[in-house]
Structures are given as C-alpha cells and as structure tokens.
Design an enzyme around this catalytic site. Structure first.
Site, mmCIF file in Angstrom:
data_model
loop_
_atom_site.group_PDB
_atom_site.id
_atom_site.type_symbol
_atom_site.label_atom_id
_atom_site.label_comp_id
_atom_site.label_asym_id
_atom_site.label_seq_id
_atom_site.Cartn_x
_atom_site.Cartn_y
_atom_site.Cartn_z
ATOM 1 N N HIS A 427 0.834 -1.110 0.063
ATOM 2 C CA HIS A 427 -0.035 -0.095 0.042
ATOM 3 C C HIS A 427 0.935 1.299 0.046
ATOM 4 O O HIS A 427 0.558 2.315 -0.857
ATOM 5 C CB HIS A 427 -1.035 -0.196 1.334
ATOM 6 C CG HIS A 427 -1.755 1.096 1.246
ATOM 7 N ND1 HIS A 427 -1.107 2.321 2.100
ATOM 8 C CD2 HIS A 427 -2.876 1.730 0.754
ATOM 9 C CE1 HIS A 427 -2.117 3.185 2.216
ATOM 10 N NE2 HIS A 427 -3.155 2.917 1.284
ATOM 11 N N CYS A 758 36.006 2.560 -23.355
ATOM 12 C CA CYS A 758 35.150 2.385 -22.042
ATOM 13 C C CYS A 758 35.563 2.887 -20.789
ATOM 14 O O CYS A 758 35.389 2.608 -19.861
ATOM 15 C CB CYS A 758 34.681 0.928 -22.008
ATOM 16 S SG CYS A 758 36.168 -0.201 -21.915
#
Length: 804
Positions: A427, A758
């Site tokens: 919830h 990279c």
C-alpha cells in the site's frame, strides 16, 4: 418495478464496457472470464450485484437525505470530523434493510454458484465501485472485501458491510481528492469462488516495472497465505521479473528474483466471525525458500502478457496492467482474482527526464527498498497508530511500521514515507508512486533507528536501495527534455555494472552498454570466490565454510548459486537495453581483490604488484582458476542460449599476447561459447601497448576492441594508477596516450572491427570526448551521469567537423 428488475449479472454476461453497471473490478473479471479462459487463464466464477441494487437499497430506505446531511460541506482536512461523518454515513447505509426481491436474487445466485463448486465452497465478497480502476485513478483498496464467507446469512451480512464501506474515511477523502461526487458513484459487489490461497500463496503482479516504468518485464510479488499482507505491506514478499520480448520468442526463464523475508502469513480463524483472519509466523524453512515455483512464475508471466495484450488490443493503445493472483492450496491452480489498468508510472512522461543526485552521502540511518527516484527532506514523524495522525504536519516525513488506506489523508501531505515493513507493491509503495513522493519501505528498523522529530533526508536516487540519512543533505536536480535531443553519429553507450540501476538508466538516450562489469555482481550478490564454491573443502576456516553454506543452502550444487546469480545479474542489464548491444566484460579482479571474497584467501596468493600480475585472460585457462572461469562461461551461456538475450557481447580483459587470446577462445569454445555460433561476438580490451602494436594480429581473433583508457594510460606512462604519490603523472590526455588511442582506432578500422572506448576519460574530460570524435572512434561508453552533457558535446563536435 422492482419485481421485474434483475440486480444480478454473472461473470459470463459481463464485459469491460459494463463498468457503470458493476464497477471496474467486476467488469474486468467478467471480461477475462469470457475472453481469456480459452487461453488457459484461470478466473474463479462468480456474479455481480449491480450498482443499481445499491441505489435501490438506499431508495427503499429513504437514506439519501441523511447521507447528504452527513457528507455535504465536509472539510476533508479535519481528520476527526471526517471520521465522525464517515461513521454516520456507514451506519446509515448498513441500517438500510435489504428489499425482499433483492435478497432473494442474491441468495438464488449464491445457491447456483454452490452447485458449480460444491456445498463446501466459500466465497469472496468484494466491493467494486463504479469509479474504480479507471485509467487515471485506481481507487485501489478504498472499499472493503470479505473473504472465506460461507452460508446465506454470512453472505448477506458481508454484502451489507461492503455497501457501507463506500463511506470509509479513506474512500471519502480519495473521492474528494480525485474530484468525484459521492452521490454519483455507486457500489457493486462481486461474489466469487474463494481461492484458498490461505493454504498456499498469493500476491500482486504488474506488466511493467513499478519503479522505472520499464514496460518490457512482468513484475511478480508473492508471499504465503492470503494476499492482504502483500497489498498492505505487512510482509517483505518474494519478487520475480520475467522479460516479455524473449518470453514471447519461446524462452522460459526468470530474469531475476529476490527472496523476501515473508515473516508472517495470513490464514483463516476457524469459527471466529469477529476476526475471520489472523497472522501466524512462517517457519524458518518457509522463509528460506520462494513461496512459488519457477514454473508458477512463468505461468503467471504468461497470464500477465495475455491479459495486457487483450486489454491493449481492445483499447487500441498499450495498456499496462495491475493484477492480483492467488494459488489455491486445494486444487493447486493459479487464479487471477483482479486486473485493472496500471495508473501511475504508465502515465508519466518518459521524454521529460528529472534526475536527483546526492553529493558524497554519509552512512545511512536505515536502508530499504526505494520507491521512485526522488530525494526529499523533512522532519521525521513516527506514527504508531491512527490516533497520532492528527499531529502530522505538511512536509513531515511519515515514519511507520506500515500504512493502510486509512492513512492516506496524511500521506498526501508528507514529503516522504518510510516504513519498517512492505514490498514494492504494498500500500505505501502504491500510494507514494501515485502521489509522487519518495518512499523507503521494508527497512525493518525505521521506527527504532530514526529519532522522532529529527531532520532527515530520504533518498531514492541511488538504485533499488533507498536510504534515509540524518540531517538535511544538499542534493542536485536536473530536468531534461529528451524529445528534442538529437542522436550523434558516434555511438554513445553506457558503463554499467549494477543491475539495480539498469531499468532506470535505460531511459537515458543511448546506443547500448559498452561496459558491463561482472565484478559488481560478484562482489554485491555472490560475495564468494568461485573456486571456494567449487571446492569448499579447501576452505580451512569453519566460520567461512558456514557462511558459504548459508549463501548456497537453496542449491544442491553450490556452483549453481554462482551461475544463477551471475546470469540473472547480467541478464537484467541485457534485458533493460534489449535488443541494443550489451558488452559484458569477463571477470577482471586482481589477486588482492579476489582474496577479499568469501573463501578467496585459500585460493589466491600475494603479489608485489597485482595491477600487472595474475589478472584477466591469464587466469582463465590457468589451473588455479580455469574451473572458476568455466562457471562464468556457464552463466553467460545461460544468458544467451536459455534466456534468449543474444544482444550480449562478451569481452576478454587484459589479454597480453595473441597466443593467450587463442588459448582463451579455444577454452571458451569447449565450454559452449564459440565465437560466431548463435551470433556470439567476442571483443577484447585494448589496454596493453601490445594490443595496439599487434592490433592486426589480434583482429584475426576478435570481433571488436574496447579501449580501456585507465590501464592503457598506466602502461603507456609506466604509472601505477593505484599509487597516490605519483597520481599527478597519471593523465589520459597525455600526447603519448592519445597517440596510442589513435593508432588503436585506425588499426581496428583497417581490419573492419568495431572500436570503442570504455574508460573514464570522456566522462571526466570534455576535451577527450572531442578527441575521440575527431579520430573517428565508433563508440564511447560513459558513466550515466555524464551522458546528456557529453552527447551534446559530441553533437557540437560532429557539426564542427562537417563545416571544416
């Protein structure tokens, strides 16, 4: 008039177009019962008491004037007055007697359902409001549901309470927030076969990731017993992801999973009409295993994909769905007991990217699951029960054990929410997403470790883990409109090793992942040295052996733990960017780093300079590690061959000599990873001067090169990059290093091989990004936080070069 009106509609007669008649929940159940049962989706049969019956009940009791008196001119911010008026409205509705014809129709339908399922059948009596499950407002959990109801008297009583629950505090407040008129909304009731998940498991699933909005996965949560604990966040549930594109291609694999603590389960209280359900503690064995099998997960994923496809086709647009499932402990079948449109993340504008970032955060007070990606600050207000809500102020941080729908009036004024219990579909998580406030849930110790009335910073901007820090920390926000951002000719890829960041990071403009490091997954999730998992008998320390056993107790073979965990970590990154390329570097720990892994010290040795020692390719075929490398290869083979993620490109790091490359590639082929088979490409890191000098020879064995600027700088300049005393001499922008990069790029192009970079350089230095564009590199792989800035720079550089 009443004698000719039929107030009952069976699921066999309902479609999604009947929302005004029977509400969203019942209309959807009818739609699925009719349309999807033939596709193998199990829906329990039942019937709806129409919204017209609700109005008829109140008409006959002349209850409307009293309800107007109770609710007109209501001030929803006055919590005490809201509670008083809501109780009056419920009492008025509950006191309205059933007209005889309505009562008889309900009992006749109940009798028919009993004939289908047997006299011992129990039913679920579920509310279904006519404004429920709309595309822009879920109304989830606003009205009441009654489970395991048996007997005519009990069924009628549950119906009365359902009708009255249209006027709970939370439902009234929610309607006011959403702009709905109390008197234009009616309540339908669904009465359906009870799925006995109290004897098995239940949960919630979505046809997208609820945190990032990534819509190519099914996200499933589950726990033992009735589903209320999962919905309300009373338990930390098990979590599973399944990748939709590869599932549709016929691959059957779980993308990733997370074992929840599942400390309690909700069952029925035999013979107790006042408290029909109760929570009991789960056993240690239950907590240590998943509540459903892998096959159950795949069945649920199949259900979710079919349900989403059905509703999307009917609507003519993509329709992500929010579904509740239950597994019956009596017949062993999996049922869908509710399906509604997902109404939060699917409504967000994916082209407007807002990023939050903390600078150098301290140790957190508590850690839990992150909901959203925002950061907020405020005064922590610990709330233990409903009576304390009146003291809550606008902008406070709500800290509680868990939340229920009754708490929503204060949740909407909170700057953030923190709970002890709950999973990503509880919830608190659902409402915080809907409200757009960050939440950290399932912390276990939030109410004990956070000081009441203290200032705190709540951060959901650091991956799947949410952190709560003491004090007000400074943070940055950047907002970017991606709709006008052009794509450069140079491929912009990402450096990414953390699977938890993959789904959120994929929304950055990118051309895939240029460097996915295994090391993060091994360190954070596996934690153990692979050789220690293969040969635990060689670990001489009893405490370490026990820790290894704890890590792997769910697996018959401890090595399978390594394979599955590594595969799921890599697969999560690959799925996030699918079908774009994801370059996965095989392990590149150094001996001193391997030694810090659990059991590692029994398999490693001390080196004077590990940086240029026993690392990368040299380990892979060496007797000291060849078995460990075989596990890495088994994981990657599983990702590509069994999970269908063929966008994974493998990369070999620190490969010193051509002969070493041949040896490693031959070994990989023996292990089922043969270059060229099933489209497998294998790259090599270009980070040693010999890789540049012999690039033509290396090109004969690999499909591409990825320049590692950190190691190439270290070895070109002769600088140990871990040495602080000569740190100033380490500079990727040095003319010699740049010449090495240029030669590598030219050599790769000469051999028609892909060439990217990279390393850290283009992320840290704009001038290096410009240099890479100028020499015509195919791609550069960047840290996520520099992608937008560097992309703009690359675009400007490309435009400048065209003008020259």
């Amino acid at each position: 008039m009443s004698t000719t009106t039929d107030y009952i509609r069976w699921f066999t007669d309902l479609t999604i177009d009947d929302v005004p008649l029977v509400g969203g929940k019942n209309a959807s159940l009818g739609e699925m019962y009719q349309e999807l049962g033939a596709q193998g989706i199990q829906i329990p049969n039942g019937f709806a008491i129409t919204a017209e019956a609700y109005r008829y009940l109140l008409d006959q009791a002349n209850a409307w004037p009293a309800l107007h008196t109770a609710l007109d001119d209501l001030n929803p911010t006055d919590v005490a007055d809201l509670a008083k008026r809501a109780k009056t409205a419920r009492d008025i509705t509950y006191a309205a007697p059933f007209p005889e014809d309505l009562e008889q129709q309900i009992l006749s339908a109940y009798n028919t359902l009993q004939k289908q399922y047997g006299e011992e059948m129990s039913v679920a009596v579920r509310s279904s409001a006519t404004a429920e499950d709309l595309p822009t407002a879920s109304f989830a959990g606003q009205q009441d549901t009654y489970l395991n109801v048996s007997g005519k008297v009990a069924v009628l009583e549950a119906c009365k309470r359902c009708f009255a629950s249209l006027f709970t505090d939370r439902a009234i407040h929610y309607r006011i927030d959403q702009g709905f008129d109390h008197f234009k909304i009616a309540l339908s009731i669904g009465i359906m076969k009870m799925v006995r998940s109290d004897l098995n498991a239940s949960g919630v699933m979505f046809s997208l990731d609820t945190e990032s909005g990534f819509d190519e996965v099914v996200f499933i949560t589950g726990a033992y017993g009735l589903g209320e604990n999962v919905v309300q966040g009373a338990v930390d549930p098990d979590e599973f992801y399944v990748h939709k594109p590869t599932f549709k291609q016929g691959y059957r694999a779980i993308l990733k999973r997370n074992l929840g603590s599942k400390k309690i389960k909700m069952i029925y209280s035999a013979g107790n009409t006042h408290e029909p359900t109760r929570n009991i503690a789960t056993s240690v064995a239950e907590r240590q295993r998943y509540c459903i099998t892998d096959q159950d997960v795949l069945t649920l994923a199949d259900y979710a994909i079919k349900i989403e496809q059905h509703y999307s086709a009917k609507a003519g647009i993509a329709k992500p769905m929010d579904m509740e499932w239950a597994k019956d402990g009596l017949d062993g079948k999996l049922y869908i007991v509710q399906a509604r449109p997902e109404t939060v993340v699917s409504q967000q504008n994916a082209l407007l990217l807002t990023q939050y970032a903390l600078k150098n955060p301290p140790q957190p007070l508590v850690v839990g699951h992150a909901v959203g990606s925002k950061i907020a600050t405020g005064t922590a207000r610990i709330i233990n029960n409903l009576s304390e809500l009146k003291d809550f102020k606008v902008g406070d941080v709500l800290v509680a054990d868990l939340t229920t729908p009754d708490w929503e009036p204060v949740m909407k004024i909170a700057s953030a929410i923190v709970t002890n219990r709950g999973g990503r579909t509880c919830h608190a998580a659902i409402i915080s997403r809907e409200l757009g406030v960050p939440a950290v849930i399932g912390c276990e110790n939030a109410t004990s470790h956070i000081k009441n009335n203290s200032l705190v910073t709540v951060s959901c901007a650091e991956g799947d883990k949410g952190n709560v820090y003491a004090g007000v920390l400074t943070y940055e926000t950047t907002c970017t409109d991606l709709s006008d951002l052009k794509r450069p000719n140079t491929k912009i890829m990402l450096n990414l090793g953390n699977p938890e960041l993959a789904f959120k990071t994929r929304f950055l403009p990118n051309d895939g992942v240029g460097l996915a490091r295994m090391e993060f997954i091994i360190t954070e999730y596996i934690k153990a040295h692979p050789m220690a998992l293969i040969h635990p008998e060689r670990v001489q320390d009893e405490k370490e052996r026990n820790q290894l056993h704890q890590l792997t107790h769910q697996f018959t073979n401890p090595a399978d733990f390594f394979i599955q965990t590594l595969a799921e970590g890599v697969a999560t990154i690959a799925a996030a960017f699918y079908p774009k390329p994801v370059v996965v570097r095989m392990s590149d720990f150094k001996t001193n780093e391997y030694a810090t892994l659990l059991g590692g010290r029994w398999f490693e040795f001390e080196e004077a300079n590990p940086m240029i020692g026993f690392r990368g390719a040299s380990r892979y075929t060496h007797p000291a590690y060849a078995e460990g490398f075989a596990l890495e290869c088994a994981a990657m083979k599983h990702v590509r061959d069994d999970m269908g993620l063929t966008n994974v490109i493998l990369m070999i790091p620190f490969c010193r000599r051509v002969q070493e490359a041949e040896k490693v590639l031959n070994y990989m082929a023996e292990l089922g990873l043969k270059r060229g088979e099933n489209g497998l490409e294998i790259y090599v890191m270009c980070e040693i001067p010999n890789n540049v000098i012999q690039i033509d020879a290396f090109s004969a064995h690999f499909d591409g090169f990825s320049i590692g600027s950190n190691d190439l700088t270290q070895l070109t300049l002769g600088v140990d990059r871990d040495s602080a005393i000569i740190a100033d001499d380490f500079d990727e922008r040095d003319a010699g290093v740049k010449e090495m990069i240029r030669l590598a790029t030219e050599g790769a192009k000469r051999n028609h091989k892909h060439c990217g970079l990279c390393g850290q350089a283009p992320s840290d230095y704009p001038e290096m990004a410009e240099f890479l564009v100028e020499i015509g590199i195919d791609s550069m792989s960047l840290n996520p936080d520099t992608v937008l800035k560097t992309t703009q720079l690359v675009l400007e550089t490309e435009a400048r070069l065209i003008q020259l």
